[in-house]
Write a protein that holds these residues in place. Sequence first.
Motif, short mmCIF file in Angstrom:
data_model
loop_
_atom_site.label_atom_id
_atom_site.label_comp_id
_atom_site.label_asym_id
_atom_site.label_seq_id
_atom_site.Cartn_x
_atom_site.Cartn_y
_atom_site.Cartn_z
N LEU A 2 0.84 -1.23 0.05
CA LEU A 2 -0.16 -0.10 -0.06
C LEU A 2 0.97 1.30 -0.05
N LEU A 3 2.04 1.32 0.33
CA LEU A 3 3.01 2.44 0.49
C LEU A 3 3.11 2.86 -1.03
N THR A 4 3.46 2.18 -1.97
CA THR A 4 3.85 2.55 -3.22
C THR A 4 2.65 2.64 -4.22
N ASN A 5 1.55 1.97 -3.79
CA ASN A 5 0.42 1.68 -4.67
C ASN A 5 -0.95 2.31 -3.64
N GLY A 6 -1.33 3.33 -4.55
CA GLY A 6 -2.65 3.68 -3.95
C GLY A 6 -3.84 2.98 -3.94
N TYR A 7 -3.93 2.14 -4.48
CA TYR A 7 -5.24 1.18 -4.63
C TYR A 7 -5.07 -0.25 -5.03
N TYR A 8 -6.04 -1.04 -4.95
CA TYR A 8 -5.84 -2.44 -5.21
C TYR A 8 -6.74 -2.52 -6.64
N THR A 9 -6.13 -3.35 -7.57
CA THR A 9 -7.22 -3.36 -8.83
C THR A 9 -7.22 -5.05 -9.09
N THR A 10 -8.29 -5.46 -9.59
CA THR A 10 -8.58 -6.58 -10.11
C THR A 10 -8.74 -6.69 -11.59
N TYR A 32 -5.98 -8.38 1.75
CA TYR A 32 -4.82 -7.62 1.39
C TYR A 32 -3.53 -8.16 2.02
N GLY A 33 -2.53 -7.92 1.09
CA GLY A 33 -1.32 -8.56 1.74
C GLY A 33 -0.54 -7.46 2.71
N GLY A 34 0.64 -8.04 3.13
CA GLY A 34 1.25 -7.37 4.36
C GLY A 34 1.93 -6.09 3.75
N MET A 35 2.70 -5.31 4.74
CA MET A 35 3.69 -4.43 4.43
C MET A 35 4.64 -4.55 3.17
N ASP A 36 5.37 -5.84 3.36
CA ASP A 36 6.42 -6.03 2.31
C ASP A 36 6.24 -6.87 1.30
N ILE A 37 5.30 -7.96 1.60
CA ILE A 37 4.94 -8.72 0.48
C ILE A 37 4.02 -8.70 -0.21
N GLY A 38 3.01 -8.11 0.14
CA GLY A 38 1.78 -7.89 -0.81
C GLY A 38 0.88 -9.13 -0.98
N GLY A 39 0.30 -9.25 -2.15
CA GLY A 39 -0.67 -10.21 -2.26
C GLY A 39 -2.04 -10.56 -1.65
N GLY A 40 -2.78 -11.15 -2.41
CA GLY A 40 -4.21 -11.36 -2.02
C GLY A 40 -5.14 -11.67 -2.86
N ALA A 41 -6.31 -11.49 -2.66
CA ALA A 41 -7.47 -11.99 -3.54
C ALA A 41 -8.82 -11.47 -3.22
N MET A 42 -9.72 -11.49 -4.11
CA MET A 42 -11.08 -11.06 -3.82
C MET A 42 -11.93 -12.39 -4.41
N VAL A 43 -12.85 -12.61 -3.46
CA VAL A 43 -14.03 -13.66 -3.53
C VAL A 43 -15.23 -13.21 -3.93
N LEU A 44 -16.02 -13.21 -5.07
CA LEU A 44 -17.36 -12.80 -5.16
C LEU A 44 -18.03 -14.06 -4.63
N GLY A 45 -18.72 -14.08 -3.90
CA GLY A 45 -19.77 -15.48 -3.19
C GLY A 45 -19.24 -15.85 -2.03
N GLY A 46 -19.80 -16.88 -1.50
CA GLY A 46 -19.40 -17.39 0.00
C GLY A 46 -18.14 -18.30 -0.13
N ILE A 47 -17.50 -18.27 1.00
CA ILE A 47 -16.39 -19.19 1.33
C ILE A 47 -16.44 -19.65 2.79
N PRO A 48 -16.07 -21.29 2.73
CA PRO A 48 -16.16 -21.88 4.10
C PRO A 48 -15.46 -20.64 5.15
N LEU A 49 -16.07 -20.37 6.26
CA LEU A 49 -15.53 -19.31 7.35
C LEU A 49 -14.59 -20.01 8.14
N PRO A 50 -13.38 -19.52 8.19
CA PRO A 50 -12.47 -20.11 9.21
C PRO A 50 -12.87 -19.91 10.54
N PRO A 51 -12.39 -20.91 11.19
CA PRO A 51 -12.66 -20.83 12.78
C PRO A 51 -11.81 -19.83 13.42
#
Length: 638
Positions: free
Chosen positions: A82-90, A238-257
């Motif tokens: 997020l420091l070098t990029n102002g927004y996430y895109t898909t 959304y990914g972390g300070m140094d690594i980044g990464g992540g995804a978006m899911v449209l629809g339901g997913i199994p909710l983690p405990p």
Amino acid sequence: MEGLSLLILFLVLLAGEKVNCSEIYLPDFGGGRPLAPIVLPLDLSSANHTLRSAEESHLRRRGLRDGDHSTHNALMPLFDNLLTNGYYTTRLYIGTPPQEFALIVDSGSTVTYVPCSSCVQCGIHQDPRFRPEHSSTYEPVKCNINCNCDKKKMQCTYERQYAEMSSSSGLLAQEVISFGKESELMPQRAIFGCENSESGDLFNQHADGIIGLGRGQLSIVDQLVKKGAISDSFSLCYGGMDIGGGAMVLGGIPLPPGMVFSHSDPARSPYYNIELKDIHVAGKSLHLNPRIFDGKHGTVLDSGTTYAYLPQEAFIAFKDALTSKLGTLQKVNGPDPNYKDICFAGAGRDPSKFFPEVDMVLENGKTLKLAPENYLFRHSKIDGAYCLGVFQNGNDPTTLLGGIIVRNTLVTYDRQNGRIGFWKTNCSELWNRLHIDKNKSEKPPPSPTSTNLTTELAPAFPPNGSKYNFLPGQIQIGIITFDMFLNLTYSALLPHSKELEELIAHDLDVKSYQVHLMRLTSQGNGTLIKLAIFPADTSDFISNTTAMGIIARITEHRFRLPETFGSYEVVHWNFEPPLRRSWWQRHLWAVGLGISVVVMLSFTTFLVWYLWRHKSSASQAAYRPVDAVVPEQEMQPL
């Protein structure tokens, strides 16, 4: 009647009135498997400037806008931070055949829109504009007395204005929208905006447009839910300070405990809100009246905002409590003199050793724990320095929580049950933990607007030569190479080759010495260049995470060159495994140095011995008898 109902809906939405979704009928345009969630990539696109203050354009949409689980998922990796990029895109694909776009993920907007080929005031963005004439499935939403109408085209229109005075307007149309081959949900027909005019940050941004995830019948989520294509839920990670990464899911997913939930009341606000009651710094309460977090729109979660913004009283209390815990850290100026950032130096590479943990206390005492990466951003000019990513929200009593708060946090917008869930995790590795299949291609066939240059975006991976567009964990990358066509003549480019290396190194977030210009070839009015990215320092390979980030920037054209270099097109990329050097090869420099030292010492020893012997001989000659005969052949030359 279906068209009439839909147009009535458009008018109501554009007029800003509240809508009872259960009373609006949105026609099913066919296709799709019910309740199949869609997982989309969240690419971090480069911002055009440093993003900081609540009063400036980095908070592109800081003002609030109008606006059974399945295991079938599509996976695309994320890179950067997020420091070098102002927004996430898909990436979203619109039309038949599909035309590809990079869209800002925005839970505070309701309309999905991209620039249209007919746009009279649109900036230069990441991808070519949408061309309706190239799609066999494009269908305008025809004018009706119940919608705002473009009388020349007899087509319904949309218009959106944002708090920092940027705006977007255009025509509404129905199209086939697909989400990449990772999705088992078939392409769906949906309403989107074909943009004809944009201003402010929307005009200048690198991303093409916006994918609207907010509440409202024009939201892509609402449209898919109304058709029964997905369950009424979506998730962001959304990914972390140094690594980044992540995804978006449209629809339901199994909710983690262990997921922590907060009530989200759509009647309280048209935006996604949570019930924030208190903030603890290092385990101690700020002792604020809980009502301070309930002003105006309450506490709003907005994926289109970079940082967090608190009401004045809460911000001052938070800043003071945090500062009191920083001990010997030195306060320094921020990276941009135009902003009064609150920054501290001396924390090294791991801010968690110096900055305290922060707890956001939700209803019923449940807490969302924030690590330093959830409220800090790394100083771009001083190593070991960090700045506060929480600001005062001007005179607005709304509490606004942007993407920084949910780094490395799976956030599930469970709209069906009126709640939002939080689960701390490594978003870069989330899909391994959820057992999501990663061995599928992620892109549909290229659109007809693609360049004629041959594009090979997936190199062969050993040992079987299969093609992937992700990097398996067992593969080590030694050198990344790519060919790029620049719309600049060979003679004009040659004097600026070193500058080009430095510009590319900056945008790929690598050291300048890692980028090497290998070859320049004149092609017509342009130049084909070959570049290589080498490992940093004395490393033999580039880490997979770093390599994925570099390749993503290259293949998705997410680095930008000054206009003096003209336009560019990446036409090929590849990588080579690390050189498997022998012990002698890896230590050749040391062996060579050792031999040199031995030779120099030997020569020095010989020279000293030689001079000593000569001096000794000369001394003996001085004490010989006067009549002694010294044969000439025995004389030693000096």
